[in-house]
Design a protein around this motif. Structure first.
Motif, PDB file in Angstrom:
ATOM      1  N   VAL A   1      26.812  75.066  50.380  1.00 34.96           N
ATOM      2  CA  VAL A   1      26.277  74.030  49.692  1.00 34.96           C
ATOM      3  C   VAL A   1      27.720  73.098  49.461  1.00 34.96           C
ATOM      4  N   GLU A   2      27.588  71.784  48.689  1.00 36.18           N
ATOM      5  CA  GLU A   2      28.549  71.035  48.583  1.00 36.18           C
ATOM      6  C   GLU A   2      28.520  70.370  47.257  1.00 36.18           C
ATOM      7  N   ALA A   3      29.764  70.130  46.854  1.00 39.31           N
ATOM      8  CA  ALA A   3      29.900  69.462  45.574  1.00 39.31           C
ATOM      9  C   ALA A   3      30.944  68.739  45.641  1.00 39.31           C
ATOM     10  N   SER A   4      30.632  67.469  45.178  1.00 37.64           N
ATOM     11  CA  SER A   4      31.509  66.352  45.092  1.00 37.64           C
ATOM     12  C   SER A   4      31.963  65.822  43.636  1.00 37.64           C
ATOM     13  N   VAL A   5      32.867  65.587  43.325  1.00 40.44           N
ATOM     14  CA  VAL A   5      33.475  65.012  42.020  1.00 40.44           C
ATOM     15  C   VAL A   5      34.666  64.090  41.992  1.00 40.44           C
ATOM     16  N   GLY A   6      34.494  63.314  40.971  1.00 40.71           N
ATOM     17  CA  GLY A   6      35.494  62.080  40.892  1.00 40.71           C
ATOM     18  C   GLY A   6      35.055  61.072  41.827  1.00 40.71           C
ATOM     19  N   GLY A   7      33.779  60.912  41.711  1.00 39.93           N
ATOM     20  CA  GLY A   7      33.042  59.618  42.431  1.00 39.93           C
ATOM     21  C   GLY A   7      33.060  59.919  44.001  1.00 39.93           C
ATOM     22  N   GLY A   8      33.240  61.231  44.500  1.00 43.66           N
ATOM     23  CA  GLY A   8      33.204  61.648  45.891  1.00 43.66           C
ATOM     24  C   GLY A   8      34.595  61.736  46.313  1.00 43.66           C
ATOM     25  N   LYS A   9      35.610  61.508  45.503  1.00 45.62           N
ATOM     26  CA  LYS A   9      37.093  61.896  45.853  1.00 45.62           C
ATOM     27  C   LYS A   9      37.543  63.224  46.316  1.00 45.62           C
ATOM     28  N   VAL A  10      36.794  64.170  45.656  1.00 43.06           N
ATOM     29  CA  VAL A  10      37.105  65.423  45.934  1.00 43.06           C
ATOM     30  C   VAL A  10      35.676  66.114  46.215  1.00 43.06           C
ATOM     31  N   THR A  11      35.589  66.886  47.608  1.00 46.89           N
ATOM     32  CA  THR A  11      34.489  67.503  47.807  1.00 46.89           C
ATOM     33  C   THR A  11      34.839  68.946  48.335  1.00 46.89           C
ATOM     34  N   VAL A  12      33.998  69.907  47.806  1.00 45.40           N
ATOM     35  CA  VAL A  12      34.084  71.341  47.974  1.00 45.40           C
ATOM     36  C   VAL A  12      33.065  71.852  48.633  1.00 45.40           C
ATOM     37  N   ILE A  13      33.257  72.547  49.638  1.00 48.16           N
ATOM     38  CA  ILE A  13      31.956  73.401  50.481  1.00 48.16           C
ATOM     39  C   ILE A  13      32.243  74.751  50.086  1.00 48.16           C
ATOM     40  N   ALA A  14      31.322  75.526  49.776  1.00 45.58           N
ATOM     41  CA  ALA A  14      31.288  76.905  49.569  1.00 45.58           C
ATOM     42  C   ALA A  14      29.900  77.610  50.132  1.00 45.58           C
ATOM     43  N   THR A  15      30.087  78.733  50.411  1.00 44.42           N
ATOM     44  CA  THR A  15      28.734  79.614  50.705  1.00 44.42           C
ATOM     45  C   THR A  15      28.094  80.031  49.653  1.00 44.42           C
ATOM     46  N   GLY A  16      26.859  80.613  49.850  1.00 39.74           N
ATOM     47  CA  GLY A  16      26.035  80.884  48.959  1.00 39.74           C
ATOM     48  C   GLY A  16      26.547  82.245  48.478  1.00 39.74           C
ATOM     49  N   ALA A  17      27.438  82.809  49.232  1.00 37.60           N
ATOM     50  CA  ALA A  17      28.212  84.152  48.484  1.00 37.60           C
ATOM     51  C   ALA A  17      29.470  83.793  47.614  1.00 37.60           C
ATOM     52  N   GLY A  18      29.647  82.425  47.309  1.00 34.99           N
ATOM     53  CA  GLY A  18      30.593  82.105  46.536  1.00 34.99           C
ATOM     54  C   GLY A  18      32.195  81.897  47.152  1.00 34.99           C
ATOM     55  N   GLU A  19      32.052  81.811  48.398  1.00 32.75           N
ATOM     56  CA  GLU A  19      33.371  81.675  49.095  1.00 32.75           C
ATOM     57  C   GLU A  19      33.645  80.409  49.247  1.00 32.75           C
ATOM     58  N   VAL A  20      34.794  79.785  48.887  1.00 30.28           N
ATOM     59  CA  VAL A  20      35.092  78.415  49.224  1.00 30.28           C
ATOM     60  C   VAL A  20      35.550  78.165  50.479  1.00 30.28           C
ATOM     61  N   GLN A  21      35.021  77.417  51.251  1.00 28.76           N
ATOM     62  CA  GLN A  21      35.341  77.170  52.585  1.00 28.76           C
ATOM     63  C   GLN A  21      36.052  75.806  53.095  1.00 28.76           C
ATOM     64  N   ASP A  22      36.005  74.952  52.320  1.00 33.40           N
ATOM     65  CA  ASP A  22      36.521  73.815  52.700  1.00 33.40           C
ATOM     66  C   ASP A  22      36.825  72.910  51.308  1.00 33.40           C
ATOM     67  N   ILE A  23      38.100  72.245  51.097  1.00 33.57           N
ATOM     68  CA  ILE A  23      38.066  71.252  50.214  1.00 33.57           C
ATOM     69  C   ILE A  23      38.686  69.997  50.791  1.00 33.57           C
ATOM     70  N   LYS A  24      38.152  69.153  50.628  1.00 31.26           N
ATOM     71  CA  LYS A  24      38.416  67.562  51.118  1.00 31.26           C
ATOM     72  C   LYS A  24      39.105  66.655  50.009  1.00 31.26           C
TER      73      LYS A  24
END
Length: 102
Positions: free
Chosen positions: A29-52
């Motif tokens: 899943v992907e979550a973007s905050v701050g108008g897309g300035k920070v994006t976090v990608i995590a698995t369905g198991a709750g593990e954060v995989q990437d932060i942009k």
């Protein structure tokens, strides 16, 4: 009530849930905050995989703002992952409330 049939159904449900959990560990899943300035990608198991992080919001004089955005993004991504997992598990359980499955 046929106890053997019930046991077989329980075993099939358990196998299906285990397979779903394994699949959730690979779905993201992907979550973007701050108008897309920070994006976090995590698995369905709750593990954060990437932060942009968009470099334009990196301000050495206001690290707190960036920290808050990253935290919010991580929290949102994990919540989306939990929602996805809950949805997948409810498909298997037919909406039954089974303790430990969210």
């Amino acid at each position: 009530m046929n106890i053997n049939k019930l046991m077989k159904q329980a075993q099939q449900m358990q196998a299906g849930m285990q397979k779903a959990q394994e699949e959730l560990a690979h779905k993201t899943v992907e979550a973007s905050v701050g108008g897309g300035k920070v994006t976090v990608i995590a698995t369905g198991a709750g593990e954060v995989q990437d932060i942009k992080i968009d470099p334009s919001i990196i301000d050495p004089d206001d690290a707190e703002f960036l920290q808050e955005l990253v935290l919010k993004g991580v929290q949102e991504a994990i919540e989306k992952g939990k929602e996805m997992a809950s949805s997948e598990m409810s498909k298997l359980t037919g909406g039954m409330n089974i303790p430990g499955l969210g």
